[in-house]
Design a protein around this motif. Sequence first.
Motif: not given
Length: 133
Positions: A73-78, A88-94
Amino acid sequence: MVTQQVRHSSEDGDVTRADSLAREIFSGVANKWALLIINVLGERTLRFTEVLNEVGGISHKMLTQTLRGLERDGLVHRTVYAEVPPRVDYRLTAAGAALRDTVNGMCEWTRRYLDEIEAARGRFDAQNGRAPQ
């Protein structure tokens, strides 16, 4: 390369319609695991195991499924790093960060009304012969 323009009808944005895109998206993010993961990520980048350790009670499988849904859904960037062992890192998108503002509001609401809700549950359970939980 051909770029396709996707046109959405006004019905796609109607969360009250069972077949709307908005309902599908809403269902994906309006669950306890997605909300907790969005809250935990905040403004940080975390590894999978760090997210797993910070979200109490979530299974490895459920975390994987939820992160994939949030990524779709484009809420998290992997980000996958070609290392041994794999990283593997995860962060929030805008968009994820914007949703986090809403999640924070829900967390604040919960803290503000926790005692009132607990009391209401106690009254309800007593009136309906239910054992307190």
